[in-house]
Design a protein around this motif. Structure first.
Motif, PDB file in Angstrom:
ATOM      1  N   TYR A   4      45.477  50.123  45.549  1.00 11.09           N
ATOM      2  CA  TYR A   4      44.998  49.554  46.546  1.00 11.09           C
ATOM      3  C   TYR A   4      45.947  48.285  46.698  1.00 11.09           C
ATOM      4  CZ  TYR A   4      40.903  52.249  46.375  1.00 11.09           C
ATOM      5  OH  TYR A   4      40.072  53.279  46.116  1.00 11.09           O
ATOM      6  N   ARG A   5      46.313  48.066  48.105  1.00 17.51           N
ATOM      7  CA  ARG A   5      47.033  46.624  48.110  1.00 17.51           C
ATOM      8  C   ARG A   5      46.453  45.956  49.292  1.00 17.51           C
ATOM      9  NH1 ARG A   5      52.149  48.941  49.323  1.00 17.51           N
ATOM     10  NH2 ARG A   5      52.596  48.569  46.964  1.00 17.51           N
ATOM     11  N   PRO A   6      46.090  44.541  48.661  1.00 17.57           N
ATOM     12  CA  PRO A   6      45.581  43.367  49.479  1.00 17.57           C
ATOM     13  C   PRO A   6      46.469  42.900  50.775  1.00 17.57           C
ATOM     14  CG  PRO A   6      45.574  42.985  47.150  1.00 17.57           C
ATOM     15  CD  PRO A   6      46.208  43.884  47.289  1.00 17.57           C
ATOM     16  N   SER A  19      50.560  42.230  49.894  1.00 13.04           N
ATOM     17  CA  SER A  19      50.981  42.109  48.664  1.00 13.04           C
ATOM     18  C   SER A  19      52.034  43.042  48.242  1.00 13.04           C
ATOM     19  CB  SER A  19      49.513  42.305  47.683  1.00 13.04           C
ATOM     20  OG  SER A  19      50.010  42.509  46.297  1.00 13.04           O
ATOM     21  N   ALA A  20      52.855  42.722  47.432  1.00  9.89           N
ATOM     22  CA  ALA A  20      54.165  43.481  46.900  1.00  9.89           C
ATOM     23  C   ALA A  20      53.549  44.405  45.877  1.00  9.89           C
ATOM     24  CB  ALA A  20      55.222  42.578  46.478  1.00  9.89           C
ATOM     25  N   VAL A  21      52.296  44.111  45.315  1.00 17.23           N
ATOM     26  CA  VAL A  21      51.811  44.936  44.008  1.00 17.23           C
ATOM     27  C   VAL A  21      50.699  45.645  44.619  1.00 17.23           C
ATOM     28  CG1 VAL A  21      50.814  44.330  41.983  1.00 17.23           C
ATOM     29  CG2 VAL A  21      52.671  42.991  42.681  1.00 17.23           C
ATOM     30  N   THR A  22      50.534  46.933  43.780  1.00 15.86           N
ATOM     31  CA  THR A  22      49.242  47.572  44.206  1.00 15.86           C
ATOM     32  C   THR A  22      48.504  47.547  43.023  1.00 15.86           C
ATOM     33  OG1 THR A  22      50.419  49.654  43.173  1.00 15.86           O
ATOM     34  CG2 THR A  22      50.602  49.355  45.521  1.00 15.86           C
ATOM     35  N   TYR A  23      47.224  47.587  43.114  1.00 18.24           N
ATOM     36  CA  TYR A  23      46.276  47.274  41.978  1.00 18.24           C
ATOM     37  C   TYR A  23      45.248  48.440  42.188  1.00 18.24           C
ATOM     38  CZ  TYR A  23      47.642  42.463  42.567  1.00 18.24           C
ATOM     39  OH  TYR A  23      48.459  41.371  42.422  1.00 18.24           O
ATOM     40  N   GLY A  24      44.263  48.626  41.038  1.00 16.05           N
ATOM     41  CA  GLY A  24      43.307  49.530  40.943  1.00 16.05           C
ATOM     42  C   GLY A  24      42.255  48.669  41.934  1.00 16.05           C
ATOM     43  N   LEU A  25      40.986  49.322  42.030  1.00 20.34           N
ATOM     44  CA  LEU A  25      40.054  48.915  43.006  1.00 20.34           C
ATOM     45  C   LEU A  25      39.480  47.613  42.618  1.00 20.34           C
ATOM     46  CD1 LEU A  25      38.567  49.060  45.545  1.00 20.34           C
ATOM     47  CD2 LEU A  25      36.834  50.688  44.251  1.00 20.34           C
ATOM     48  N   SER A  26      38.820  47.471  41.189  1.00 15.28           N
ATOM     49  CA  SER A  26      38.293  46.225  40.624  1.00 15.28           C
ATOM     50  C   SER A  26      39.308  44.983  40.621  1.00 15.28           C
ATOM     51  CB  SER A  26      37.896  46.607  39.422  1.00 15.28           C
ATOM     52  OG  SER A  26      38.766  46.854  38.416  1.00 15.28           O
ATOM     53  N   ALA A  27      40.465  45.368  40.303  1.00 14.78           N
ATOM     54  CA  ALA A  27      41.685  44.328  40.249  1.00 14.78           C
ATOM     55  C   ALA A  27      41.973  43.688  41.770  1.00 14.78           C
ATOM     56  CB  ALA A  27      43.012  44.569  39.691  1.00 14.78           C
ATOM     57  N   ALA A  28      41.834  44.778  42.817  1.00 13.93           N
ATOM     58  CA  ALA A  28      42.213  44.386  44.126  1.00 13.93           C
ATOM     59  C   ALA A  28      41.041  43.638  44.602  1.00 13.93           C
ATOM     60  CB  ALA A  28      42.304  45.700  44.997  1.00 13.93           C
ATOM     61  N   GLU A  29      39.790  43.958  44.373  1.00 14.79           N
ATOM     62  CA  GLU A  29      38.376  43.284  44.692  1.00 14.79           C
ATOM     63  C   GLU A  29      38.604  41.497  44.148  1.00 14.79           C
ATOM     64  OE1 GLU A  29      35.536  45.799  43.327  1.00 14.79           O
ATOM     65  OE2 GLU A  29      35.383  46.594  45.372  1.00 14.79           O
ATOM     66  N   ASP A  30      39.213  41.516  42.808  1.00 13.46           N
ATOM     67  CA  ASP A  30      39.519  40.181  42.375  1.00 13.46           C
ATOM     68  C   ASP A  30      40.205  39.286  43.014  1.00 13.46           C
ATOM     69  OD1 ASP A  30      37.513  40.698  40.471  1.00 13.46           O
ATOM     70  OD2 ASP A  30      39.095  41.299  38.674  1.00 13.46           O
ATOM     71  N   TYR A  31      41.396  39.996  43.265  1.00 12.20           N
ATOM     72  CA  TYR A  31      42.609  39.373  44.255  1.00 12.20           C
ATOM     73  C   TYR A  31      41.883  38.817  45.614  1.00 12.20           C
ATOM     74  CZ  TYR A  31      47.349  38.607  46.009  1.00 12.20           C
ATOM     75  OH  TYR A  31      48.429  38.210  46.683  1.00 12.20           O
ATOM     76  N   ALA A  33      38.717  38.244  46.300  1.00 11.27           N
ATOM     77  CA  ALA A  33      38.032  36.994  46.248  1.00 11.27           C
ATOM     78  C   ALA A  33      38.898  35.934  45.738  1.00 11.27           C
ATOM     79  CB  ALA A  33      37.107  37.148  45.085  1.00 11.27           C
ATOM     80  N   ARG A  34      39.916  35.698  45.191  1.00  8.17           N
ATOM     81  CA  ARG A  34      40.823  34.661  45.179  1.00  8.17           C
ATOM     82  C   ARG A  34      41.557  34.338  46.228  1.00  8.17           C
ATOM     83  NH1 ARG A  34      42.903  37.225  40.371  1.00  8.17           N
ATOM     84  NH2 ARG A  34      44.723  37.773  41.299  1.00  8.17           N
ATOM     85  N   GLY A  40      43.433  28.159  54.201  1.00  7.52           N
ATOM     86  CA  GLY A  40      44.407  28.654  55.506  1.00  7.52           C
ATOM     87  C   GLY A  40      44.910  30.114  55.133  1.00  7.52           C
ATOM     88  N   VAL A  41      43.714  30.828  54.574  1.00 10.55           N
ATOM     89  CA  VAL A  41      43.832  32.208  54.445  1.00 10.55           C
ATOM     90  C   VAL A  41      42.562  33.044  55.144  1.00 10.55           C
ATOM     91  CG1 VAL A  41      43.886  34.402  52.589  1.00 10.55           C
ATOM     92  CG2 VAL A  41      45.024  32.173  52.328  1.00 10.55           C
ATOM     93  N   SER A  42      42.704  34.058  55.815  1.00 11.59           N
ATOM     94  CA  SER A  42      41.536  34.795  56.528  1.00 11.59           C
ATOM     95  C   SER A  42      41.959  36.113  56.666  1.00 11.59           C
ATOM     96  CB  SER A  42      41.369  34.046  57.900  1.00 11.59           C
ATOM     97  OG  SER A  42      42.443  34.375  58.828  1.00 11.59           O
ATOM     98  N   ASP A  43      41.094  37.097  57.095  1.00 11.67           N
ATOM     99  CA  ASP A  43      41.005  38.571  57.349  1.00 11.67           C
ATOM    100  C   ASP A  43      41.616  39.191  56.028  1.00 11.67           C
ATOM    101  OD1 ASP A  43      40.038  37.935  60.093  1.00 11.67           O
ATOM    102  OD2 ASP A  43      42.351  37.940  60.846  1.00 11.67           O
TER     103      ASP A  43
END
Length: 67
Positions: A4-6, A19-31, A33-34, A40-43
């Motif tokens: 997954y890519r945020p 994101s230039a990095v791909t993640y597993g689902l749980s790490a993508a969900e953490d990203y 949330a951060r 200044g960040v949305s969507d």
């Protein structure tokens, strides 16, 4: 494993940021949330991608300013 890519929208920029990095689902969900907690960040979204796929390229819009 699925990858997954945020993506998110940054205030002051016209294009969706990726994101230039791909993640597993749980790490993508953490990203996600951060990112949502940043000002200044949305969507913020988590997009499934095929392994080995590169993010879409963004055109660099450098402007030279005379000093």
């Amino acid at each position: 494993m699925k990858s997954y890519r945020p993506t998110w929208k940054q205030d002051g920029r016209d294009e969706q940021q990726v994101s230039a990095v791909t993640y597993g689902l749980s790490a993508a969900e953490d990203y996600k949330a951060r990112k949502e907690s940043e000002g200044g960040v949305s969507d913020v979204e988590i997009v499934p991608v095929k392994p080995g796929r590169k993010p879409p390229t963004r055109r660099c819009q450098w402007r030279l300013v005379a000093s």
